[in-house]
Enzyme design. Structure first.
Site, short mmCIF file in Angstrom:
data_model
loop_
_atom_site.label_atom_id
_atom_site.label_comp_id
_atom_site.label_asym_id
_atom_site.label_seq_id
_atom_site.Cartn_x
_atom_site.Cartn_y
_atom_site.Cartn_z
N TYR A 288 13.14 3.25 3.27
CA TYR A 288 11.99 4.07 3.84
C TYR A 288 11.79 4.02 5.42
CZ TYR A 288 7.36 4.16 5.64
OH TYR A 288 6.41 4.43 6.65
N HIS A 289 11.91 2.72 5.70
CA HIS A 289 11.71 2.64 7.22
C HIS A 289 12.79 3.31 7.99
CE1 HIS A 289 9.19 -0.85 6.22
NE2 HIS A 289 8.63 -0.46 7.09
N LEU B 81 -3.33 -6.90 3.90
CA LEU B 81 -4.62 -7.18 3.78
C LEU B 81 -5.39 -6.70 2.70
CD1 LEU B 81 -6.60 -8.89 5.61
CD2 LEU B 81 -7.40 -6.78 6.43
N ASN B 82 -5.20 -5.45 2.34
CA ASN B 82 -5.81 -4.66 1.27
C ASN B 82 -5.50 -5.35 -0.06
OD1 ASN B 82 -7.17 -2.97 3.14
ND2 ASN B 82 -6.39 -1.18 2.06
N VAL C 288 1.79 -14.24 -0.81
CA VAL C 288 2.34 -14.32 0.46
C VAL C 288 3.87 -14.20 0.15
CG1 VAL C 288 2.68 -15.60 2.37
CG2 VAL C 288 0.45 -15.22 1.69
N LYS D 49 12.27 7.00 8.87
CA LYS D 49 11.40 7.25 9.84
C LYS D 49 12.45 7.06 11.51
CE LYS D 49 7.10 7.35 8.11
NZ LYS D 49 6.40 8.52 8.18
N VAL E 255 -1.85 -0.57 8.07
CA VAL E 255 -3.26 -0.10 7.87
C VAL E 255 -3.90 -0.92 7.06
CG1 VAL E 255 -4.56 1.91 7.56
CG2 VAL E 255 -2.49 2.35 8.55
N SER F 103 14.26 -1.07 5.63
CA SER F 103 14.17 -0.66 4.16
C SER F 103 14.64 0.88 4.27
CB SER F 103 12.81 -0.65 3.55
OG SER F 103 12.00 0.47 3.93
N THR G 294 6.74 4.66 12.16
CA THR G 294 6.21 2.96 11.66
C THR G 294 6.60 2.16 12.89
OG1 THR G 294 6.45 1.31 10.09
CG2 THR G 294 7.97 3.20 10.29
N ASN H 288 1.46 18.10 -2.07
CA ASN H 288 2.03 18.52 -3.29
C ASN H 288 1.64 17.39 -4.36
OD1 ASN H 288 3.79 16.34 -2.55
ND2 ASN H 288 5.71 17.43 -3.12
N CYS I 241 -3.79 7.69 4.41
CA CYS I 241 -4.18 7.95 5.74
C CYS I 241 -4.68 9.61 5.94
CB CYS I 241 -3.18 7.70 6.80
SG CYS I 241 -2.88 5.74 6.63
N ARG J 116 5.91 6.87 1.57
CA ARG J 116 5.80 5.77 2.65
C ARG J 116 5.63 4.30 2.30
NH1 ARG J 116 1.47 2.58 1.72
NH2 ARG J 116 -0.24 3.37 0.56
N ASN K 287 13.56 13.42 0.76
CA ASN K 287 12.34 14.03 1.03
C ASN K 287 11.94 14.18 2.46
OD1 ASN K 287 9.65 15.08 -0.45
ND2 ASN K 287 8.91 13.10 0.70
#
Lengths: 395, 395
Positions: free
Chosen positions: A181-182, A239-240, A254, A185, A211, A179, A144, A32, A12, A100, A118
Site C-alpha cells: 500500500y505505502h 490511537l483509535n 502494541v 503512494k 489520523v 508495505s 502518506t 464506488n 477522511c 489505504r 487500483n
C-alpha cells in the site's frame, strides 16, 4: 470553488467533503463504495453506526440547506471518470479514492495486486482526466508519511538538497515505503511529479501522518452525519484502535517494542489542511509536497496516553506487546519536518485530554458494536501465520 | 543452472537466452509475443528479417544440439505464471518482459495505462511467484539508467550516502524518470527492494543504458538466429536508428540540441552482464543495483560518429536537429558510476569503428526493408502534434 472529492464516502473523505461544503465550496463526491464492500469482506464494521451515503447527503442538505453532488463509480473506469470531469468541470480535485490499509495490501498476492492496480492506475487516470478535460484544475492528492520510511536523517517535505562529491542538487527525498500500500503512494508521487513537469499540471501531494479522532465540527451536527471509526486489525490505526480496546477491556495491542515513531494528526486538522491547500494552489507545472501531521509520537507513548485517560474515566486499560506482524524498525531516529501547512496558517488541534476523553466516550457508547475477534493482527508481512509469530516470540 | 528468460523473444531477451544456453545453462523462454504484436500496431518491423520463435528455437537446436524450452503466456496471468514456476523450478529468472519504449508509453492514456499495468503488475506477480514457489531463486531484473534522470550530482549505483543536518544514512538514489515507461522501472525497483527486505528474496536490478548493435557470437551462427534491429521512432534507439537512417540517405534525427548524455553499451555486453549477475548472486534478502553500461556519449557525439563511419564507407550522412518531442534537459551534467559489473570481470566491447562498420553494413544490406514513414517522431511528451512542435521551433 467547484471541487470533486474522490473517495468522499470514506473516513477522511466524508468529513472533508462536509468541511469544504461548509466553507462555501461546491462539492461533488465521487465514490464506488469499495470501502464499505471491504468491511463486508473482512467481517468488520465501523465502531460508530454510519448511515448510507444517500442518507448522509440528505442529512447534510436538511441541516445546512447545501447540496452535495454524487457520482457513483470508480477511477479505473475511464468512461465514467471522463464523464464526471465533463459534467462538473472541477477547479480542484481532492483525491482520497485509494485502498489505504497497509495490512490489507499484505494479505496475499490478490490483495497486493488489487491495491497497486487500483491506486496507481486510478491516479494515472485522474492525471489524464485533468490534462485532457480540466488542465487548470488543482489536484490535491493524499500521500502518506509512510512513503519516507524511517531514515536516519531528518525527513524534509518532499525534496532534499544533496551535496555529493562537491556538487549540489535539490532532489526528491529518497523513499523507503513499508508495505505494498505505502509503495502505491510512492508510485503515485513519482507519476504526479512527472505529469506536472511535462503537462504543466498543478498538484499538491499531502504526505499525511496517522489520523486519529472521528468527529469534526460538521459531522456532529446530526447523527446521520457521523463519521467512520475503524478499530479492526486491518483498517484500525493506533490511537483509535487503542480507545476501542480500552472500552471493551481488551489489552491495548502494541506491535513489538512500540518504539515505532510516526507523525499523527487530528481528523479536524485533516479537513482544514485540505482546504488550506485548495485556497493556496501551486503555480501551473508545480508539484509540491506538504508533510501533513502536527505531532510525533511513538506507539508506546500513545498507548500510555490512552491508559492514563482511561484511568481518569475509571477504566483499567493494560498494554500488551504483541509479536510485530509488520517488518519495521521498532527503535529508530525520527524527525520529520512539517512547517509548510503551518506557514499557510494551520493552527493545530494538538492531542489533548479532552480529545482522548471524547474518543473513549464514543468507544464506550458503542462498545456493544466492537467485535473482539477482529482486533488481534491476522496479517503478517513475512507471510507467517500470526500464531506462528507469537510462538517464535515466546520461544 | 535452470533459468527462465522472461521476454526471451525480444531485442535483448533473445540474444541473452542464446548466450546463457551457450554458457551451459538450461534455458526456458517465457514470452507472449507482445513485442511482435506492437510492431503490427505501429506498422513497423525489425530492419533485420527475424524468424518466428519456434523456428529460432529449432535453429538453435540444429546448430548447437541444445534445446531451449518455451512457455507462451504473459506475466499478468497468474495461473500461467505460477504453472511455469511449478513446472521448471528455476534457480534464476531473467526478467525482460516489459513494454520498454518511452514513446510508446507516451502515445496516449491507454498506452500509458497499458505500460504501467503490464510492467508493474507483471513484476509484482514475478515477485510473488518467487516468494511462493521458488524462494531461493535469484531475480535478475532489467531496470534502466533512465530511472535516475539527469541530476546535477554524480549518479551512484542504486544507493547514495547522504549527510544532512549532521546525520548520515545510505538511502535509495533519488529518481527522476522521464516517461511513463521509465517510471514503471522506478516503481518496480521500489517494489523489489521491499520484497527482498520482507521476504528475504535475492534480486539484482540492472539499470541498463541504451543498447546498440544487434549481432552476438550466438546470433551470427545461423540466419534464422538473427536478432531484431529497431529503427522506428517508437522503438528505435539512438545509435541503431542513426545507422538505418544513414543507409537510406535519411538525415540523422537528433532531438533538440543533442547534448543529452546517456550511458550506452554494446548488446554483446548486455548478454555477458546478465550471465555475470547470475554467476555472482546476492545473498538472500539482498536487493542490489548495477548500472549496466560501459561508456557515456551525448546524442550529438553518436550522430557524429555515425557520420564519420558512414563517410569511410562512401555514404554522405547529415545530421538534422528536430524539435525535441521529449521533455528533457538538452545540456546537463552527467557522470554515472558503473564499476560493479567491471568488478565482476566485465571486459567491455567499447564502441569502435568496426562495430559502426558492421552496423552500417547490416543497415545497407537490408535498406530495402526500411520504411521512411516510421522514422520522424510522431509521439510528443507535451501532447502537441509533432508538426506543431516543428512550427514552434521554426517560429
Amino acid at each position: 470553488m467547484k471541487i470533486l472529492v474522490l473517495g468522499g464516502d470514506g473516513y477522511c473523505g466524508w468529513p472533508t467533503a462536509l468541511h469544504l461544503s461548509d466553507a462555501g465550496h461546491d462539492i461533488v463526491i465521487v465514490d464506488n463504495f469499495s470501502r464499505r464492500q471491504i468491511d463486508e469482506e473482512l467481517g468488520a464494521r465501523s465502531l460508530t453506526p454510519i448511515a448510507g451515503l444517500t442518507e448522509r447527503l440528505r442529512a447534510w442538505h436538511d441541516v445546512t440547506g447545501r447540496p452535495i453532488g454524487l457520482e457513483v463509480g470508480g477511477l479505473l473506469d475511464w468512461e465514467f471518470l471522463s464523464g464526471v470531469f465533463r459534467r462538473h468541470d472541477p477547479e480542484a480535485v481532492v483525491h482520497f479514492a485509494e485502498q489505504r490499509s497497509a495490512p490489507y495490501s499484505m494479505i496475499d498476492r490478490q490483495h497486493a495486486v488489487y491495491t497497486q492496480h487500483n491506486n496507481v492506475i486510478g491516479t494515472l487516470n485522474v492525471l489524464f482526466a485533468i490534462r485532457e478535460l480540466a488542465t487548470d484544475c488543482h489536484l490535491v492528492k493524499l500521500g502518506t508519511m509512510g512513503e519516507y520510511g524511517t531514515p536516519n536523517i531528518d525527513i524534509e517535505e518532499g525534496f532534499i538538497e544533496i551535496e555529493h562529491n562537491g556538487r549540489r542538487d535539490v532532489l526528491p527525498f529518497p523513499k523507503q515505503a513499508g508495505s505494498f500500500y505505502h509503495l502505491t503512494k510512492v508510485h503515485d508521487s513519482n507519476n504526479m511529479m512527472f505529469a506536472c513537469k511535462v503537462w504543466g499540471l498543478r498538484a499538491t501531494d499531502l504526505n499525511q501522518g496517522v489520523v486519529y479522532g472521528t468527529v469534526t465540527l460538521q459531522t456532529e451536527r446530526d447523527s446521520r452525519l457521523v463519521n467512520r471509526f475503524d478499530y479492526d486489525d486491518v483498517y484500525g490505526t493506533a490511537l483509535n484502535r487503542f480507545c476501542a480496546e480500552a472500552a471493551i477491556d481488551y489489552p491495548l495491542t502494541v506491535y513489538g517494542k512500540g518504539g515505532q515513531t510516526r507523525g499523527f494528526l487530528d481528523i479536524r486538522d485533516t479537513v482544514r489542511c485540505i482546504n488550506l491547500a485548495i485556497l493556496n494552489p501551486p503555480e501551473r507545472g508545480e508539484y509540491r509536497v506538504f508533510n501533513q501531521f502536527t505531532e510525533q509520537f511513538s506507539v508506546e507513548q500513545l498507548a500510555q496516553l490512552v491508559v492514563e485517560a482511561a484511568r481518569k474515566l475509571g477504566i483499567t486499560a493494560q498494554i500488551e506487546h504483541l509479536a510485530n506482524p509488520r517488518m519495521e524498525a521498532e527503535e529508530h531516529y525520527y524527525n520529520a519536518k512539517h512547517t509548510r501547512l503551518l506557514d499557510l496558517g494551520l493552527e493545530p488541534y494538538y492531542l489533548s485530554d479532552s480529545l482522548l476523553d471524547s474518543l473513549l466516550n464514543i468507544a464506550m457508547e458503542h462498545r456493544e458494536r466492537v467485535d473482539p475477534d477482529v482486533i488481534a493482527p491476522r496479517v503478517t508481512w513475512s507471510g507467517a501465520e500470526a500464531g506462528e509469530l507469537e510462538a517464535q516470540v515466546a520461544a
